[in-house]
Scaffold this active site. Structure first.
Site, PDB file in Angstrom:
ATOM      1  N   GLY A  12      57.739  52.035  42.231  1.00 19.41           N
ATOM      2  CA  GLY A  12      57.650  50.620  42.564  1.00 19.41           C
ATOM      3  C   GLY A  12      56.417  49.899  42.042  1.00 19.41           C
ATOM      4  O   GLY A  12      56.077  48.824  42.528  1.00 19.41           O
ATOM      5  N   THR A  13      55.758  50.451  41.018  1.00 20.99           N
ATOM      6  CA  THR A  13      54.547  49.768  40.515  1.00 20.99           C
ATOM      7  C   THR A  13      54.898  48.431  39.867  1.00 20.99           C
ATOM      8  O   THR A  13      54.146  47.471  39.932  1.00 20.99           O
ATOM      9  CB  THR A  13      53.794  50.639  39.482  1.00 20.99           C
ATOM     10  N   ILE A  93      72.639  53.287  35.096  1.00 17.98           N
ATOM     11  CA  ILE A  93      73.251  52.438  34.071  1.00 17.98           C
ATOM     12  C   ILE A  93      73.900  51.236  34.746  1.00 17.98           C
ATOM     13  O   ILE A  93      74.611  51.386  35.750  1.00 17.98           O
ATOM     14  CB  ILE A  93      74.328  53.246  33.297  1.00 17.98           C
ATOM     15  N   HIS A 110      61.209  47.843  29.640  1.00 20.16           N
ATOM     16  CA  HIS A 110      61.329  49.152  28.994  1.00 20.16           C
ATOM     17  C   HIS A 110      59.969  49.531  28.423  1.00 20.16           C
ATOM     18  O   HIS A 110      59.311  48.694  27.768  1.00 20.16           O
ATOM     19  CB  HIS A 110      62.398  49.116  27.887  1.00 20.16           C
TER      20      HIS A 110
HETATM   21  C1  GRF Z   1      57.913  52.936  34.277  1.00 22.62           C
HETATM   22  O1  GRF Z   1      57.610  53.813  33.212  1.00 22.62           O
HETATM   23  C2  GRF Z   1      58.801  51.829  33.781  1.00 22.62           C
HETATM   24  O2  GRF Z   1      58.511  51.469  32.440  1.00 22.62           O
HETATM   25  C3  GRF Z   1      60.141  52.433  33.791  1.00 22.62           C
HETATM   26  O3  GRF Z   1      60.138  53.172  35.046  1.00 22.62           O
HETATM   27  C4  GRF Z   1      58.809  53.694  35.266  1.00 22.62           C
HETATM   28  C5  GRF Z   1      58.362  53.579  36.696  1.00 22.62           C
HETATM   29  O4  GRF Z   1      58.469  52.246  37.130  1.00 22.62           O
HETATM   30  N1  GRF Z   1      61.149  51.426  33.675  1.00 22.62           N
HETATM   31  P1  GRF Z   1      58.034  51.823  38.656  1.00 22.62           P
HETATM   32  O5  GRF Z   1      56.656  52.368  38.889  1.00 22.62           O
HETATM   33  O6  GRF Z   1      59.033  52.453  39.607  1.00 22.62           O
HETATM   34  O7  GRF Z   1      58.071  50.324  38.652  1.00 22.62           O
END
Ligand code: GRF
Length: 209
Positions: A12-13, A93, A110
């Site tokens: 979730g970053t 997907i 992406h």
């Molecule tokens: C990241 O590498 C993002 O680019 C990809 O998923 C990974 C984790 O994303 N789409 P998050 O920390 O869950 O937002």
């Protein structure tokens, strides 16, 4: 005010970056109404809870095929009157009927400079492993509208990140997230919410003031 639904699968970053951008006024005309995860007990759901945002888990294994699964997500978004769907680290997907109904209203982040290192099988750490294996000197992130081709929709924004000699896939992933993903995803969402993104001949035109 545009209503945003965020699809998540992990840490979730990127969701956190969107919430920060709303708090700091970078995203002025958008609000997150719902967070949907394709996996249970991921930290992104905790982030939603901490921010008093309703969340749901829609598991692919509960549906007999991809179309029914996408229909479940679609129904959830329509029930919440969502204007924009954001795939923030979402690893399932998406396709019709969701993509058809939300044409040029689903945004994905992406972790590479599309068309490099993208498409089937290129997600998360794997992208950065391939970047290092190939020895490219510049990588980055791309925000794009989602269509039926994996990572194939119209590109909205990109941001480059230098690959360092001593980078591991892990250090590179963290830097691409920090220096690119968490910056261009909120910016693209802000532009969408302000009605500044137009798609003409499958190319995104950003309307300046
Ligand atoms: C990241 O590498 C993002 O680019 C990809 O998923 C990974 C984790 O994303 N789409 P998050 O920390 O869950 O937002």
């Amino acid at each position: 005010m545009k209503k945003i639904g965020v699809l998540v699968s992990g840490g979730g970053t990127n969701l956190q970056a969107i919430l920060r951008a709303i708090d700091y006024g970078i995203i002025k005309k958008g609000i997150i109404i719902t967070v949907v995860s394709n996996r249970e007990s991921v930290y992104a759901l905790e982030i939603a809870k901490q921010n008093n945002i309703s969340s749901s888990v829609i598991l692919k294994k509960d549906y007999s095929n991809v179309a029914d699964y996408n229909n479940a997500i679609l129904n959830h978004m329509k029930k919440n009157n969502i204007d924009l769907i954001v795939m923030a680290g979402f690893l399932s997907i998406v396709g019709d009927p969701l993509v058809k109904e939300y044409k040029n209203k689903i945004i994905n982040i992406h972790p590479s400079l599309i068309p490099s290192f993208c498409g089937e099988g290129y997600y998360g750490l794997k992208v950065h492993q391939e970047v290092i294996k190939r020895g490219v000197k510049i990588t980055g992130a791309t925000v794009h509208f989602v269509d039926n081709i994996v990572d194939g929709g119209p590109i909205i924004m990109q941001k480059a990140v230098k690959v360092k000699q001593n980078d591991t896939p892990g250090t590179l992933q963290k830097r691409v997230m920090k220096e690119a993903e968490w910056i261009i995803l909120p910016k693209a969402i802000s532009l969408f919410c302000e009605g500044k993104l137009k798609v003409i001949n499958n190319k995104v035109i950003i309307e300046e003031i």
